[in-house]
Design a protein around this motif. Sequence first.
Motif, PDB file in Angstrom:
ATOM      1  N   ALA A 155       0.918  -1.187  -0.027  1.00 47.23           N
ATOM      2  CA  ALA A 155       0.098   0.116   0.023  1.00 47.23           C
ATOM      3  C   ALA A 155       0.794   1.223   0.048  1.00 47.23           C
ATOM      4  CB  ALA A 155      -1.003  -0.126   1.323  1.00 47.23           C
ATOM      5  N   ALA A 156       0.356   2.273  -0.752  1.00 44.33           N
ATOM      6  CA  ALA A 156       0.936   3.744  -0.613  1.00 44.33           C
ATOM      7  C   ALA A 156       0.805   4.030   0.840  1.00 44.33           C
ATOM      8  CB  ALA A 156       0.609   4.531  -1.609  1.00 44.33           C
ATOM      9  N   TYR A 157       1.468   5.035   1.271  1.00 40.50           N
ATOM     10  CA  TYR A 157       1.322   5.723   2.540  1.00 40.50           C
ATOM     11  C   TYR A 157       0.217   6.822   2.390  1.00 40.50           C
ATOM     12  CZ  TYR A 157       5.509   3.768   4.831  1.00 40.50           C
ATOM     13  OH  TYR A 157       6.388   2.684   5.090  1.00 40.50           O
ATOM     14  N   ALA A 158      -0.282   7.338   3.581  1.00 48.71           N
ATOM     15  CA  ALA A 158      -1.251   8.143   3.614  1.00 48.71           C
ATOM     16  C   ALA A 158      -1.046   8.932   4.725  1.00 48.71           C
ATOM     17  CB  ALA A 158      -2.808   7.922   3.627  1.00 48.71           C
ATOM     18  N   THR A 159      -1.363  10.323   4.726  1.00 49.20           N
ATOM     19  CA  THR A 159      -0.964  11.062   6.153  1.00 49.20           C
ATOM     20  C   THR A 159      -1.920  10.518   7.151  1.00 49.20           C
ATOM     21  OG1 THR A 159      -0.587  12.890   4.799  1.00 49.20           O
ATOM     22  CG2 THR A 159      -1.109  13.438   6.885  1.00 49.20           C
ATOM     23  N   ILE A 160      -1.469  10.568   8.388  1.00 51.22           N
ATOM     24  CA  ILE A 160      -2.425  10.244   9.462  1.00 51.22           C
ATOM     25  C   ILE A 160      -2.331  11.383  10.534  1.00 51.22           C
ATOM     26  CG2 ILE A 160      -2.467   7.696   9.433  1.00 51.22           C
ATOM     27  CD1 ILE A 160       0.192   7.476  11.465  1.00 51.22           C
ATOM     28  N   GLU A 161      -3.374  11.623  11.372  1.00 53.07           N
ATOM     29  CA  GLU A 161      -3.321  12.777  12.262  1.00 53.07           C
ATOM     30  C   GLU A 161      -3.415  12.327  13.661  1.00 53.07           C
ATOM     31  OE1 GLU A 161      -5.419  16.277  10.663  1.00 53.07           O
ATOM     32  OE2 GLU A 161      -5.914  15.082   8.658  1.00 53.07           O
ATOM     33  N   GLY A 162      -3.191  12.926  14.752  1.00 58.90           N
ATOM     34  CA  GLY A 162      -3.248  12.636  15.796  1.00 58.90           C
ATOM     35  C   GLY A 162      -3.303  13.656  16.969  1.00 58.90           C
ATOM     36  N   LYS A 163      -3.859  13.742  18.123  1.00 62.99           N
ATOM     37  CA  LYS A 163      -4.019  14.665  19.277  1.00 62.99           C
ATOM     38  C   LYS A 163      -3.806  13.963  20.471  1.00 62.99           C
ATOM     39  CE  LYS A 163      -6.662  17.894  16.848  1.00 62.99           C
ATOM     40  NZ  LYS A 163      -8.167  18.878  16.909  1.00 62.99           N
ATOM     41  N   GLY A 164      -3.406  14.836  21.657  1.00 63.14           N
ATOM     42  CA  GLY A 164      -3.370  14.302  22.750  1.00 63.14           C
ATOM     43  C   GLY A 164      -2.222  14.942  23.821  1.00 63.14           C
ATOM     44  N   SER A 165      -1.439  13.974  24.382  1.00 62.38           N
ATOM     45  CA  SER A 165      -0.685  14.294  25.350  1.00 62.38           C
ATOM     46  C   SER A 165       0.431  15.225  25.056  1.00 62.38           C
ATOM     47  CB  SER A 165       0.163  12.895  26.046  1.00 62.38           C
ATOM     48  OG  SER A 165       1.319  13.111  26.691  1.00 62.38           O
ATOM     49  N   THR A 166       0.672  16.176  25.881  1.00 62.56           N
ATOM     50  CA  THR A 166       1.960  17.092  25.656  1.00 62.56           C
ATOM     51  C   THR A 166       3.208  16.447  26.760  1.00 62.56           C
ATOM     52  OG1 THR A 166       1.339  18.355  27.985  1.00 62.56           O
ATOM     53  CG2 THR A 166       0.525  19.347  25.900  1.00 62.56           C
ATOM     54  N   TRP A 167       2.740  15.557  27.462  1.00 67.56           N
ATOM     55  CA  TRP A 167       3.816  14.793  28.319  1.00 67.56           C
ATOM     56  C   TRP A 167       4.821  14.014  27.186  1.00 67.56           C
ATOM     57  CZ3 TRP A 167       5.254   9.479  29.143  1.00 67.56           C
ATOM     58  CH2 TRP A 167       5.805   9.049  30.549  1.00 67.56           C
ATOM     59  N   SER A 168       4.018  13.745  26.115  1.00 72.85           N
ATOM     60  CA  SER A 168       5.117  12.649  25.059  1.00 72.85           C
ATOM     61  C   SER A 168       5.290  13.174  23.995  1.00 72.85           C
ATOM     62  CB  SER A 168       3.979  11.515  24.741  1.00 72.85           C
ATOM     63  OG  SER A 168       3.475  10.655  25.778  1.00 72.85           O
ATOM     64  N   LYS A 169       4.931  14.788  23.916  1.00 71.68           N
ATOM     65  CA  LYS A 169       5.032  15.334  22.708  1.00 71.68           C
ATOM     66  C   LYS A 169       6.398  15.443  21.937  1.00 71.68           C
ATOM     67  CE  LYS A 169       3.249  19.322  20.178  1.00 71.68           C
ATOM     68  NZ  LYS A 169       4.479  19.605  19.262  1.00 71.68           N
ATOM     69  N   LEU A 170       7.424  15.925  23.031  1.00 75.37           N
ATOM     70  CA  LEU A 170       8.845  16.089  22.542  1.00 75.37           C
ATOM     71  C   LEU A 170       9.299  14.760  21.768  1.00 75.37           C
ATOM     72  CD1 LEU A 170      10.216  17.952  25.537  1.00 75.37           C
ATOM     73  CD2 LEU A 170       9.098  18.792  23.290  1.00 75.37           C
ATOM     74  N   ILE A 171       9.264  13.611  22.450  1.00 74.54           N
ATOM     75  CA  ILE A 171       9.750  12.366  21.725  1.00 74.54           C
ATOM     76  C   ILE A 171       9.027  12.128  20.298  1.00 74.54           C
ATOM     77  CG2 ILE A 171       8.590  10.789  22.952  1.00 74.54           C
ATOM     78  CD1 ILE A 171      12.093  10.454  21.618  1.00 74.54           C
ATOM     79  N   VAL A 172       7.568  12.352  20.284  1.00 76.12           N
ATOM     80  CA  VAL A 172       6.769  11.945  19.448  1.00 76.12           C
ATOM     81  C   VAL A 172       7.121  12.929  18.192  1.00 76.12           C
ATOM     82  CG1 VAL A 172       4.229  11.868  18.234  1.00 76.12           C
ATOM     83  CG2 VAL A 172       4.886  11.036  20.675  1.00 76.12           C
ATOM     84  N   ASP A 173       7.194  14.121  18.490  1.00 72.38           N
ATOM     85  CA  ASP A 173       7.719  14.975  17.290  1.00 72.38           C
ATOM     86  C   ASP A 173       9.074  14.644  16.846  1.00 72.38           C
ATOM     87  OD1 ASP A 173       5.471  16.788  17.596  1.00 72.38           O
ATOM     88  OD2 ASP A 173       6.633  18.155  18.892  1.00 72.38           O
ATOM     89  N   LYS A 174      10.139  13.853  17.507  1.00 72.70           N
ATOM     90  CA  LYS A 174      11.374  13.669  17.189  1.00 72.70           C
ATOM     91  C   LYS A 174      10.841  12.363  15.913  1.00 72.70           C
ATOM     92  CE  LYS A 174      15.748  12.484  16.923  1.00 72.70           C
ATOM     93  NZ  LYS A 174      15.851  11.209  16.076  1.00 72.70           N
ATOM     94  N   TRP A 175      10.080  11.465  16.612  1.00 74.67           N
ATOM     95  CA  TRP A 175       9.753  10.340  15.821  1.00 74.67           C
ATOM     96  C   TRP A 175       9.144  10.571  14.408  1.00 74.67           C
ATOM     97  CZ3 TRP A 175       7.544   7.553  20.458  1.00 74.67           C
ATOM     98  CH2 TRP A 175       8.379   6.931  21.177  1.00 74.67           C
ATOM     99  N   ILE A 176       8.472  11.401  14.467  1.00 72.97           N
ATOM    100  CA  ILE A 176       7.644  12.174  13.015  1.00 72.97           C
ATOM    101  C   ILE A 176       8.530  12.633  12.361  1.00 72.97           C
ATOM    102  CG2 ILE A 176       6.183  14.114  12.382  1.00 72.97           C
ATOM    103  CD1 ILE A 176       4.525  13.444  14.770  1.00 72.97           C
ATOM    104  N   GLY A 177       9.731  13.317  12.593  1.00 73.85           N
ATOM    105  CA  GLY A 177      10.880  14.016  11.840  1.00 73.85           C
ATOM    106  C   GLY A 177      11.629  12.959  11.349  1.00 73.85           C
ATOM    107  N   ASP A 178      11.882  11.654  12.112  1.00 75.55           N
ATOM    108  CA  ASP A 178      12.730  10.475  11.420  1.00 75.55           C
ATOM    109  C   ASP A 178      12.114   9.695  10.466  1.00 75.55           C
ATOM    110  OD1 ASP A 178      14.690  11.095  13.674  1.00 75.55           O
ATOM    111  OD2 ASP A 178      13.524   9.299  14.912  1.00 75.55           O
TER     112      ASP A 178
END
Length: 543
Positions: A43-66
Amino acid sequence: MSRARSTTLAILAGLGLLSVLAGTAAASVPEETPRDGVASRAAAYATIEGKGSTWSKLIVDKWIGDVDSKGMKVVYSGVGSSAGRKAFADGTVDYAISEIPYQGVDEKSGQADKSDRDYAYLPIVAGGTSFTYQLKIGTQQVRNLRLSGETVAKIFTNQITSWDDAQITRDNNGRKFPKIPITPVVRSDGSGTTAQFTRWMDAEYPSIWRPYFGKSGLTSYFPKKGRQIAQAGSDQVMNTIKGFAGNGTIGYVEYAYPKNAGYPVVKVSNKAGYYVEPTTFNVAVALTRAKIDPATLTQVLDAVYRNPDPRAYPLSSYSYMIIPTSADDPRMTTAKRQTLADFLYHSLCAGQGDAGDYGYSPLTLNLVSAGFTQVKKLKAADPAVVLTNRDVKSCNNPTFDGKNLNHNVLADKAPQPAACDKDGQGPCTTGTGTGAPSTDEPGAGGTGGTGGTGGAGGSGDAPASGDAPPVVDPETGEVVAAGSTGGSTAGGEVYANPLLVSDRPADSRTFGWLAVIELIGLVVLPGLFVSVLRRRRAAGAGR
């Protein structure tokens, strides 16, 4: 030969070349073999969107960039755990992140805090709820403050209101601080960080917490009273504490925020009688006692709070991603599920290697195993999702060895606390909030010492090392065997490479066809252009 016939032959020649090149491309790219008993095209990739915790946000943002370089587009907004759970329930996002599961009813709005969408909770990242503060003696910031759990609970329930309180002096082995009012900074929004903190107070200090709260249990909405200041989001709590007027403040945030801001955190006493901060090591050790509810795979942390290991940080926990699992979920497609699956593979495995640098702690084996169990539900909902080589043995995670799953690598490496961190000793001069351990062990990256307000100091006698943490059943979290000791495994650590969408044969086939079409354009189109140009010139000359 007429010009029309010449043009026709040029087109036919081009088509013949297309056939030859297409046959060559098809021969060079093998057909995709069935995966997990299902033959499917990638399958091709498609954009996924999420919301929630600020506790986790810094590392999640890093993974998104990866994963962006892999063609995965992942969007995340840190709006708080409560708002994230609601957005998922309302069907406006593809996933959410929260520190606590759905509670049934939102205690503030009275609305339902549940989801009619089929979903699963998936461990995403571990960390410590820390207490960052601004406290100055003259103009010098104190960087090695120690507080018992009882003192922390009393500060946030307004029972201890000044920094010169006798209980704070006792925690710091007789060191007295200035008579400055304590201003707790709490969250104003529905927060998973608040829920983690209040769950700990309810479990460990119910006689302090429950009279203040008015009932038992945790809350996502901290009941602000007295001098307390309420701010929305972990970043605003951090900004308030480190601000120009922040002297005397103390607040609770995930350790990543003060670490990245260069701000100190409280060393909290644990059950072994040591004051420790939530470094990646101390959180990983604490979570070896985490238990998992087998019905929901949600965390049970009582044994973490009371972990007797001298290295364990009591307020250690982890965050969940909430993922959709229904085959007919209206927001989901094969492409979205594949993006989510591949993003989670990176997050649970290689991405955990960045956790320590960002102020978090990588997930331990029992939690990663639980994560893979939940990811399989994406394929159960849609057999076209590819999950090749997705298990703990192929997972490049720094806390365990894929060749020897009884070996908790990070817990074995975790240094023992410095002697000056023991209750009745010190306090150590080691500054906090840097991520470096406070230890007397050589080569562990930290220093002990006594006295002072921060900075490096001398060393004392290292406590004797205890046994390694116990082996935990990956499904239930129950202790099944004693832990092993020692460092690296024989033969080194070898991990399989993850198979991502960008690496699949079908993707190579797609790009091969693009190359063929481009080549046809280069060969055929110039001939067609020349032929048309000659016809136009001939027509112009005949006028």
